[in-house]
Write a protein that holds these residues in place. Structure first.
Motif, PDB file in Angstrom:
ATOM      1  N   GLU A  88      23.715  31.780  42.483  1.00 22.86           N
ATOM      2  CA  GLU A  88      24.747  30.898  41.940  1.00 22.86           C
ATOM      3  C   GLU A  88      26.101  31.584  41.792  1.00 22.86           C
ATOM      4  N   ASP A  89      26.151  32.684  41.046  1.00 26.78           N
ATOM      5  CA  ASP A  89      27.429  33.263  40.637  1.00 26.78           C
ATOM      6  C   ASP A  89      27.452  34.768  40.820  1.00 26.78           C
TER       7      ASP A  89
ATOM      8  N   SER B 121      21.353  33.153  38.856  1.00 25.41           N
ATOM      9  CA  SER B 121      20.767  32.097  39.682  1.00 25.41           C
ATOM     10  C   SER B 121      19.830  31.272  38.824  1.00 25.41           C
TER      11      SER B 121
ATOM     12  N   TYR C 108      34.619  27.103  30.115  1.00 21.72           N
ATOM     13  CA  TYR C 108      34.132  28.362  29.576  1.00 21.72           C
ATOM     14  C   TYR C 108      34.792  28.805  28.270  1.00 21.72           C
TER      15      TYR C 108
ATOM     16  N   ALA D 285      31.799  31.357  42.504  1.00 23.02           N
ATOM     17  CA  ALA D 285      30.600  30.674  42.992  1.00 23.02           C
ATOM     18  C   ALA D 285      30.221  31.273  44.340  1.00 23.02           C
TER      19      ALA D 285
ATOM     20  N   ALA E  63      34.739  35.369  37.695  1.00 24.61           N
ATOM     21  CA  ALA E  63      33.507  35.027  38.400  1.00 24.61           C
ATOM     22  C   ALA E  63      33.833  34.161  39.604  1.00 24.61           C
TER      23      ALA E  63
ATOM     24  N   TYR F 263      34.944  37.926  48.337  1.00 17.82           N
ATOM     25  CA  TYR F 263      35.265  37.431  46.996  1.00 17.82           C
ATOM     26  C   TYR F 263      36.294  38.385  46.388  1.00 17.82           C
TER      27      TYR F 263
ATOM     28  N   GLU G 280      29.902  37.882  39.226  1.00 17.26           N
ATOM     29  CA  GLU G 280      30.866  38.097  38.151  1.00 17.26           C
ATOM     30  C   GLU G 280      31.142  39.582  37.998  1.00 17.26           C
TER      31      GLU G 280
END
Length: 613
Positions: free
Chosen positions: A145-146, A209, A475, A175, A173, A185, A148
């Motif tokens: 999922e992420d 995840s 967040y 995705a 973070a 990223y 960070e």
């Protein structure tokens, strides 16, 4: 075709001169041969460096080098992060031919049952202000999922037991793209959700995840802060501070920008790169034959935020003055930022202000202005009676990212390259709506609560000021998504106070009708009782009524300040209910027969409002 009569020319002209250390031959401050820029509309100074005489300190040459770890080679200094709880396993690390595979297993599930874990490396006590971005190249086909950033491991078992997180600070973070391709990223190295103290001792990558998954890391690179500004002494970039993006001129102090305008005011923001390198910003005006008059002097050091200032030039009306924007710093070459510096004049314009208002996930079928049986949009009903309502308007895609890219460029999404990943940017060859309006002399402001309609698509181009608030709602503080319209309108009015020149073009994109949050009082309970509060259609209708109410308040305020009669309001949508309602766990069924029940024709996917007032 320009439907509106040309506005009267205002006596606002600007000879743009940047003086300092590097001079172009034949031009000097006050030189009658200097390029002259005439501004009948707000003048965006950062866009006219090509007409400038540019002088500035050179970029520093003693920058630290980038640091890169390539995982096609052994990198034994990278280690798995030990869990704070001894019953939870660390992420598993294995090597592939060209990468480091990080695997979240069944044993890495936290107390909420979610796999979590990561890797880290010790650093030699770096000063974090020296660094700007961490860039991670990675690939996965799993349901990761992420990704960070994390900084500085906690010390001692007692401290670790007090927190479920092994790091003192977590940063930006992203995705994770899960199509098996190599993705890059780029995350800020100098930002974290907390008060930072001391050196930078560990860099961590933290993964999340829903189920066990793996990701392969090909490289990690940390870039020095001033490297992005080292190619030119003066330039223009889109800069972000505290989630506010601005089109900004950067210079290397000491530097000076000189202009010869007749103008009523100068609006600008000041920004810096480092908290340990203060910059002094000065603005002076010198009438011909007279001494310079100090208008602004301020030393600024907050790298996290912009500071907005207005310089009043009205007392110099009718005079040609030399307007100087100067920056000084102890260290030669220190980067200073002039955010969206805009000159505006005295005379009004007949060009209309334009507000393009997109209700993200807004369905025409569930608006009373389109005949829905619940009174969800009484304000849009009143507005539509004054303008034009389009009965058959359809989005170009079923969700925000491709749809917004299309209507912001007037190009089919297939022409734009199709969807590849979450970070697709609209091609540089395509001209966005904001760029068209900016070039036409409009001030441009964007206020959105969905990054797919902003930076994730590269739609900050041509925008003076962009407030992207999704992360704030999601967040920080846990604000209700259903309040997005109110927050975005507040940002708009703040922008109008900072930049009151006209005309302006504004893009709103609210998410009031997205996500499974209840509507705010008094809209909660407007259509369904407490026992029906979990029925998602009622929730959707009540949040639509809230967004409609906020649109009504926006129009009322425009009327109160006398701007409504010269404002074009366009209400639209990026897709219909299916994507929005999927977030709530239900999709609305269409009444079309099966042979017609295809995506572009299904109302629940693509029928949207379109109203011009």
């Amino acid at each position: 075709m320009d439907r509106y009569p040309a506005p009267p020319r205002t006596p606002l002209c600007c000879a743009l001169l940047i003086s300092g250390l590097i001079a172009m031959p034949g031009c000097a401050p006050g030189d009658s041969d200097s390029p002259v820029l005439r501004a009948d509309l707000p003048l965006h100074l950062e866009e006219h460096l090509d007409a400038a005489v540019v002088e500035s300190s050179e970029p520093p040459t003693d920058l630290p080098a980038s640091v890169e770890w390539l995982f096609e080679e052994e990198q034994p200094d990278w280690k798995p992060i030990a869990s704070w709880n001894p019953t939870i396993e660390s992420a598993r690390m294995t090597r592939t031919e060209d990468a480091l595979r990080v695997e979240l297993t069944e044993g890495t599930r936290n107390l909420n049952g979610e796999p979590r874990g990561g890797i880290y490396i010790d650093l030699p006590g770096w000063l974090r202000d020296d660094w700007s971005y961490v860039q991670v190249r990675a690939r996965t086909s799993d349901e990761m999922e992420d990704l960070e950033l994390a900084f500085n491991l906690r010390e001692g078992s007692g401290e670790a037991t007090d927190s479920p997180y092994p790091f003192r600070f977590f940063g930006e973070a992203a995705a994770v793209v899960r199509d098996g391709t190599v993705q890059t990223y780029t995350l800020r190295a100098d930002w974290s959700g907390g008060e930072w103290e001391g050196p930078w001792t560990q860099l961590g990558l933290w993964f999340a995840s829903e189920e066990p998954a793996s990701i392969e890391i090909l490289s990690v690179t940390v870039f020095p802060k001033e490297a992005a500004y080292a190619d030119a002494a003066v330039g223009v970039r889109s800069e972000v501070r505290d989630r506010v993006y601005r089109s900004a001129s950067y210079v290397h102090a000491p530097a000076r920008l000189e202009y010869r305008p007749e103008a009523a005011r100068l609006d600008l923001a000041m920004g810096v790169l480092r908290s340990d390198a203060p910059v002094t910003f000065r603005v002076t005006a010198q009438p011909e034959g007279g001494p310079p008059e100090p208008l602004l002097e301020e030393t600024y050091v907050d790298k996290e935020r912009w500071t907005q200032r207005m310089v009043d030039l009205s007392h110099l009306a009718g005079q040609t003055v030399t307007l100087s924007l100067e920056t000084d710093a102890e260290r030669t070459g220190t980067v200073a930022l002039w955010g969206a510096p805009t000159l505006s004049g005295h005379e009004p314009t007949e060009r209309p202000n334009i507000i393009f208002y997109v209700i993200d996930g807004g369905a025409a079928d569930y608006m009373s202005v389109y005949g829905y049986n619940r009174r969800t949009t009484p304000n849009l009903e009143r507005l539509a009676a004054e303008g034009a309502l389009f009965e058959r308007a359809y989005s170009n895609a079923s969700w925000t990212k491709p749809s917004t890219a299309s209507f912001m460029t007037s190009l089919q999404h297939s022409v734009l390259g199709g969807w590849r990943n979450w970070n697709d940017q609209v091609p540089e060859q395509s001209v966005t709506m904001a760029e068209h309006m900016h070039r036409a002399g409009y001030q441009t402001g964007v206020f959105i609560a969905n990054p797919n309609a902003g930076t994730l698509s590269g739609l900050q181009r041509g925008v003076d000021v962009m407030r992207e608030s999704w992360v704030q709602f999601a967040y920080f503080g846990g604000e209700n998504y259903k309040e997005s319209s109110r927050y975005l309108h507040e940002g708009f009015w703040d922008w109008r106070e900072d930049y009151p020149g006209i005309p302006y073009w504004t893009h709103f994109q609210t998410v009031d009708v997205h996500e499974d949050f209840p509507a705010l009082e008094p809209f909660a309970g407007l259509f369904v009782g407490p026992e029906q509060r979990t029925l998602h259609q009622g929730m959707y209708d009540e949040t639509m009524a809230h967004n409609d109410y906020q649109i009504g308040r926006l129009v009322e305020r425009l009327k109160a300040i006398g701007e409504w009669e010269n404002t074009l309001l366009i209400i639209g949508g990026d897709h219909s209910t299916e994507a929005a309602m999927d977030d709530m766990g239900v999709a609305i069924q269409d009444s079309l027969t099966p042979e017609w029940n295809h995506p572009i024709l299904r109302a629940s996917i693509s029928r949207v409002p379109l109203i011009f007032v």
